[in-house]
Design a protein around this motif. Structure first.
Motif, PDB file in Angstrom:
ATOM      1  N   VAL A 112     -10.343 -53.597   3.953  1.00 50.38           N
ATOM      2  CA  VAL A 112      -9.496 -52.797   4.836  1.00 50.38           C
ATOM      3  C   VAL A 112     -10.333 -51.671   5.423  1.00 50.38           C
ATOM      4  N   GLU A 113     -10.285 -51.513   6.754  1.00 52.01           N
ATOM      5  CA  GLU A 113     -10.962 -50.394   7.397  1.00 52.01           C
ATOM      6  C   GLU A 113     -10.290 -49.082   6.992  1.00 52.01           C
ATOM      7  N   GLY A 114     -11.067 -47.997   7.055  1.00 54.02           N
ATOM      8  CA  GLY A 114     -10.497 -46.685   6.826  1.00 54.02           C
ATOM      9  C   GLY A 114     -10.243 -46.341   5.380  1.00 54.02           C
ATOM     10  N   SER A 115     -11.069 -46.860   4.462  1.00 56.10           N
ATOM     11  CA  SER A 115     -10.900 -46.521   3.051  1.00 56.10           C
ATOM     12  C   SER A 115     -11.216 -45.039   2.838  1.00 56.10           C
ATOM     13  N   PRO A 116     -10.656 -44.432   1.796  1.00 55.93           N
ATOM     14  CA  PRO A 116     -10.919 -43.010   1.548  1.00 55.93           C
ATOM     15  C   PRO A 116     -12.363 -42.773   1.096  1.00 55.93           C
ATOM     16  N   GLU A 117     -12.923 -41.650   1.506  1.00 54.05           N
ATOM     17  CA  GLU A 117     -14.248 -41.269   1.013  1.00 54.05           C
ATOM     18  C   GLU A 117     -14.076 -40.637  -0.364  1.00 54.05           C
ATOM     19  N   ILE A 118     -14.797 -41.157  -1.351  1.00 53.73           N
ATOM     20  CA  ILE A 118     -14.639 -40.653  -2.718  1.00 53.73           C
ATOM     21  C   ILE A 118     -15.760 -39.702  -3.120  1.00 53.73           C
ATOM     22  N   GLY A 119     -16.861 -39.727  -2.386  1.00 55.91           N
ATOM     23  CA  GLY A 119     -17.972 -38.852  -2.732  1.00 55.91           C
ATOM     24  C   GLY A 119     -18.757 -39.364  -3.929  1.00 55.91           C
ATOM     25  N   SER A 120     -19.962 -38.839  -4.093  1.00 59.93           N
ATOM     26  CA  SER A 120     -20.812 -39.255  -5.203  1.00 59.93           C
ATOM     27  C   SER A 120     -20.144 -38.920  -6.531  1.00 59.93           C
ATOM     28  N   GLY A 121     -20.036 -39.925  -7.395  1.00 57.69           N
ATOM     29  CA  GLY A 121     -19.398 -39.744  -8.688  1.00 57.69           C
ATOM     30  C   GLY A 121     -17.888 -39.825  -8.648  1.00 57.69           C
ATOM     31  N   GLY A 122     -17.331 -40.128  -7.483  1.00 59.40           N
ATOM     32  CA  GLY A 122     -15.879 -40.225  -7.349  1.00 59.40           C
ATOM     33  C   GLY A 122     -15.325 -41.491  -7.954  1.00 59.40           C
ATOM     34  N   ASP A 123     -14.006 -41.654  -7.864  1.00 51.67           N
ATOM     35  CA  ASP A 123     -13.307 -42.768  -8.513  1.00 51.67           C
ATOM     36  C   ASP A 123     -12.542 -43.556  -7.462  1.00 51.67           C
ATOM     37  N   ILE A 124     -12.887 -44.840  -7.286  1.00 49.30           N
ATOM     38  CA  ILE A 124     -12.181 -45.661  -6.309  1.00 49.30           C
ATOM     39  C   ILE A 124     -10.852 -46.160  -6.843  1.00 49.30           C
ATOM     40  N   ALA A 125     -10.600 -46.053  -8.162  1.00 51.69           N
ATOM     41  CA  ALA A 125      -9.387 -46.627  -8.744  1.00 51.69           C
ATOM     42  C   ALA A 125      -8.134 -46.056  -8.085  1.00 51.69           C
ATOM     43  N   LEU A 147     -33.199 -45.315   0.744  1.00 56.13           N
ATOM     44  CA  LEU A 147     -32.434 -45.153   1.977  1.00 56.13           C
ATOM     45  C   LEU A 147     -31.338 -44.110   1.740  1.00 56.13           C
ATOM     46  N   ALA A 148     -31.549 -42.934   2.272  1.00 57.46           N
ATOM     47  CA  ALA A 148     -30.567 -41.860   2.148  1.00 57.46           C
ATOM     48  C   ALA A 148     -29.462 -42.037   3.175  1.00 57.46           C
ATOM     49  N   GLY A 149     -28.248 -41.699   2.801  1.00 57.54           N
ATOM     50  CA  GLY A 149     -27.128 -41.735   3.734  1.00 57.54           C
ATOM     51  C   GLY A 149     -26.588 -43.115   4.031  1.00 57.54           C
ATOM     52  N   ALA A 150     -27.008 -44.125   3.275  1.00 55.96           N
ATOM     53  CA  ALA A 150     -26.434 -45.463   3.461  1.00 55.96           C
ATOM     54  C   ALA A 150     -24.963 -45.435   3.045  1.00 55.96           C
ATOM     55  N   ARG A 151     -24.128 -46.102   3.804  1.00 53.80           N
ATOM     56  CA  ARG A 151     -22.691 -46.128   3.508  1.00 53.80           C
ATOM     57  C   ARG A 151     -22.364 -47.336   2.639  1.00 53.80           C
ATOM     58  N   LEU A 152     -21.695 -47.085   1.523  1.00 51.49           N
ATOM     59  CA  LEU A 152     -21.250 -48.145   0.629  1.00 51.49           C
ATOM     60  C   LEU A 152     -19.726 -48.195   0.660  1.00 51.49           C
ATOM     61  N   GLU A 153     -19.187 -49.326   1.060  1.00 50.96           N
ATOM     62  CA  GLU A 153     -17.758 -49.599   0.924  1.00 50.96           C
ATOM     63  C   GLU A 153     -17.602 -50.448  -0.332  1.00 50.96           C
ATOM     64  N   VAL A 154     -16.698 -50.059  -1.212  1.00 55.57           N
ATOM     65  CA  VAL A 154     -16.476 -50.824  -2.445  1.00 55.57           C
ATOM     66  C   VAL A 154     -14.983 -51.065  -2.604  1.00 55.57           C
ATOM     67  N   TRP A 155     -14.630 -52.259  -3.055  1.00 50.25           N
ATOM     68  CA  TRP A 155     -13.217 -52.580  -3.263  1.00 50.25           C
ATOM     69  C   TRP A 155     -13.097 -53.705  -4.287  1.00 50.25           C
ATOM     70  N   ALA A 174      -8.128 -48.850  -5.671  1.00 47.48           N
ATOM     71  CA  ALA A 174      -9.267 -49.716  -5.990  1.00 47.48           C
ATOM     72  C   ALA A 174     -10.110 -50.023  -4.761  1.00 47.48           C
ATOM     73  N   ARG A 175     -10.269 -49.015  -3.920  1.00 49.36           N
ATOM     74  CA  ARG A 175     -11.176 -49.127  -2.777  1.00 49.36           C
ATOM     75  C   ARG A 175     -11.581 -47.729  -2.324  1.00 49.36           C
ATOM     76  N   GLY A 176     -12.753 -47.630  -1.726  1.00 43.46           N
ATOM     77  CA  GLY A 176     -13.227 -46.354  -1.223  1.00 43.46           C
ATOM     78  C   GLY A 176     -14.633 -46.497  -0.687  1.00 43.46           C
ATOM     79  N   HIS A 177     -15.166 -45.394  -0.140  1.00 51.04           N
ATOM     80  CA  HIS A 177     -16.545 -45.434   0.332  1.00 51.04           C
ATOM     81  C   HIS A 177     -17.258 -44.142  -0.038  1.00 51.04           C
ATOM     82  N   LEU A 178     -18.593 -44.239  -0.096  1.00 53.34           N
ATOM     83  CA  LEU A 178     -19.448 -43.109  -0.409  1.00 53.34           C
ATOM     84  C   LEU A 178     -20.794 -43.329   0.245  1.00 53.34           C
ATOM     85  N   PHE A 179     -21.664 -42.320   0.164  1.00 53.92           N
ATOM     86  CA  PHE A 179     -22.970 -42.384   0.805  1.00 53.92           C
ATOM     87  C   PHE A 179     -24.067 -42.113  -0.228  1.00 53.92           C
ATOM     88  N   THR A 180     -25.207 -42.767  -0.027  1.00 50.68           N
ATOM     89  CA  THR A 180     -26.312 -42.558  -0.954  1.00 50.68           C
ATOM     90  C   THR A 180     -26.912 -41.172  -0.772  1.00 50.68           C
TER      91      THR A 180
END
Length: 294
Positions: A112-125, A147-155, A174-180
């Motif tokens: 799904v597009e538009g997942s919440p940003e959880i930040g480093s160490g955040g919780d996608i649950a 690679l700094a600033g790479a976007r990771l979408e996880v679900w 159980a979905r979100g995104h963060l950056f390296t």
């Protein structure tokens, strides 16, 4: 293939040639190649198996049912593509091996597009049921550079085997995104993956049942990784020891993507000081991105 007379073969050849000739006016070379290929292979299949009119009608009815089942929350056509191995074959064609670049696998129907940003160490649950899982790793290129600033979408699915969009109540879980970070590292909390069935209450499920196949997917966590100048990676990681690794319903498992998920006893301190009531697990997934094609 049953024997057919020379006269019958000539009649069938004429049909194929007539259809192929109908595309002669196509000015798009790639579209022309695709349409001729589709017609050639489709007619070869029809003639090879000597398809009956009743079977063709059944096939049309099946595809119609797949279309009726597809909406903005469920993609039955992706399920069909996945369960026939077409998705994995297309991925293999379009993600040629490049050094030690991480292998790609199926996208699946629940991104799904538009997942919440959880930040480093955040919780996608975000309230989804399941055992907490601490996921860490790095994102580098094939030369080993972080690679700094790479976007990771996880679900992923929850402990009951459902993605948030399957509940129909507009929840996001159980979905979100963060950056390296500057050194290419990332970390987040997720849910320990568990096996679950793909949606099998529709035509694709009927196909699996009729052919004696299971709808079960091996336990996994989805990743989509983007960085400018690099090939976008769509992949999963799988749980080592899962009995479904060799029979995943969508053929998505690759040995290089199987990871240890180490379960920690209740009361074991977590890396970030989070208090967990019960057991939790941890896994490491180092990601390597291939450069974009020149």
């Amino acid at each position: 293939m049953s024997e057919v007379s020379a006269e019958q073969q000539a009649r069938e050849d004429a049909i194929v040639n007539t259809v192929l000739a109908s595309f002669d006016g196509c000015e798009n070379p790639r579209l022309l190649e695709l349409m001729r290929g589709v017609v050639t292979h489709l007619h070869s299949f029809l003639r090879d198996v000597r398809l009956t009119e009743e079977e063709w009608s059944a096939a049309v009815a099946f595809l119609t049912a797949v279309g009726h089942m597809t909406d903005d929350r469920r993609q039955e056509f992706i399920l069909l593509s996945d369960t026939l191995g077409a998705s994995m074959q297309t991925i293999a064609i379009n993600n040629e091996a490049r050094g030690d670049a991480t292998e790609a696998t199926v996208f699946g129907p629940f991104f799904v597009e538009g997942s919440p940003e959880i930040g480093s160490g955040g919780d996608i649950a975000l309230g989804a049921a399941g055992e907490p899982c601490w996921v860490v790793g790095t994102v580098r290129d094939t030369e080993g550079r972080p690679l700094a600033g790479a976007r990771l979408e996880v679900w992923e699915a929850d402990d009951d085997g459902f993605y948030d969009v399957q509940y129909g109540d507009e929840r996001t879980a159980a979905r979100g995104h963060l950056f390296t970070e500057a050194d290419g590292s990332y970390r987040f909390w997720a849910i320990t993956p568990t096996p679950y069935p793909i949606p099998h209450d529709g035509p694709v499920g009927q196909m699996l049942d009729a052919t004696g196949r299971s709808p079960m997917r091996a336990a996994h966590l989805h990743f989509l990784v983007k960085q400018a100048g690099y090939r976008t990676l769509v992949t999963h990681i799988f749980v080592r020891g899962d009995q479904l690794l060799s029979s995943d319903a969508v053929f998505g498992v690759k040995d290089s993507l199987v990871r240890d998920f180490d379960r920690q006893p209740a009361g074991t301190p977590t890396p970030d000081g989070r208090v967990v009531d019960g057991t939790w697990s941890t896994t490491t997934f180092d990601i390597v991105l291939a450069p974009e094609q020149p």
